[in-house]
Design an enzyme around this catalytic site. Structure first.
Site, PDB file in Angstrom:
ATOM      1  N   THR A  82       0.845  -1.181   0.000  1.00 28.28           N
ATOM      2  CA  THR A  82       0.000   0.000   0.000  1.00 28.28           C
ATOM      3  C   THR A  82       0.883   1.235   0.000  1.00 28.28           C
ATOM      4  O   THR A  82       1.976   1.220   0.584  1.00 28.28           O
ATOM      5  CB  THR A  82      -0.961   0.006   1.210  1.00 28.28           C
ATOM      6  OG1 THR A  82      -1.842   1.132   1.112  1.00 28.28           O
ATOM      7  CG2 THR A  82      -0.209   0.059   2.526  1.00 28.28           C
TER       8      THR A  82
ATOM      9  N   HIS B 254       2.550 -11.862  14.087  1.00 26.12           N
ATOM     10  CA  HIS B 254       3.627 -12.409  14.924  1.00 26.12           C
ATOM     11  C   HIS B 254       3.426 -13.886  15.253  1.00 26.12           C
ATOM     12  O   HIS B 254       4.337 -14.558  15.734  1.00 26.12           O
ATOM     13  CB  HIS B 254       3.734 -11.608  16.225  1.00 26.12           C
ATOM     14  CG  HIS B 254       5.144 -11.403  16.685  1.00 26.12           C
ATOM     15  ND1 HIS B 254       6.118 -12.371  16.588  1.00 26.12           N
ATOM     16  CD2 HIS B 254       5.750 -10.331  17.237  1.00 26.12           C
ATOM     17  CE1 HIS B 254       7.251 -11.917  17.079  1.00 26.12           C
ATOM     18  NE2 HIS B 254       7.064 -10.673  17.474  1.00 26.12           N
TER      19      HIS B 254
END
Length: 201
Positions: free
Chosen positions: A120, A172
């Protein structure tokens, strides 16, 4: 986060823009360099191109890169299929086609599902730094930002360079800091030394 010296990419665009447009009928932008760099970095760090499926990790053997585009209907993220196999001209042509179809409201669900990684560019709106959110089930997204001239230290001298902050957000549960930092460092290396992209090094 990392900061990237955009000087060499800007020089290449400036030097070859006219010839590129004459040869391929389209201008070359910054996003194509980042698509190329991300594909190379994803090959080195496949965890960022994977997804979680329950307790399983699914590794993709393709690089289907979502590229965020602002439209009147809001943000859309169409997919560049097999982006790693595309040339710079192929990337630019595909992006232009997707942007045109997005503007004309001709993108279908099949154009926006199945991505393995996304990019993006908040820089087109003037954003200096932001934290993008990965699009589930993807596990990582790269954020590009505005290019600003800043004083930096180069060979023990303070010089003015065109710099961009790049951000990587990641899940994560699958990706540790070592892989994330290594990925972003590799993207930085490819953008700052674009000859490596052009020569497939």
């Amino acid at each position: 986060y990392n900061e990237i010296d955009m000087g060499k990419v800007m020089e290449i665009r400036s030097q070859y823009q006219e010839g590129f447009e004459k040869e391929h009928g389209i201008r070359i932008g910054y996003v194509s360099f980042f698509v190329k760099a991300c594909c190379k970095a994803l090959a080195a760090f496949p965890e960022l191109n994977a997804q979680l499926d329950g307790d399983d990790i699914v590794y993709h053997d393709r690089h289907d890169i979502g590229v965020a585009m602002a439209t009147e209907r809001g943000l859309l993220v169409p997919i560049l299929r097999n982006a790693d196999a595309l040339t710079f001209a192929g990337i630019e042509s595909s992006l232009a086609n997707l942007a045109k179809r997005a503007k004309e409201r001709r993108l279908g669900p099949e154009d926006m599902v199945g991505g393995t990684f996304s990019i993006t560019n908040g820089g087109v709106f003037g954003s200096l730094l932001s934290t993008p959110v990965p699009a589930f089930p993807q596990v990582a997204i790269l954020g590009m930002h505005a290019i600003k001239k800043r004083p930096v230290v180069l060979d023990d001298a303070i010089v003015i360079r065109p710099m961009m902050y790049a951000a990587l957000s990641y899940d994560h549960r699958l990706i540790d800091g070592r892989e994330a930092i290594g990925f972003l460092a590799k993207v930085k290396d490819f953008i700052e030394e674009p000859e490596k992209l052009l020569l497939e090094l």
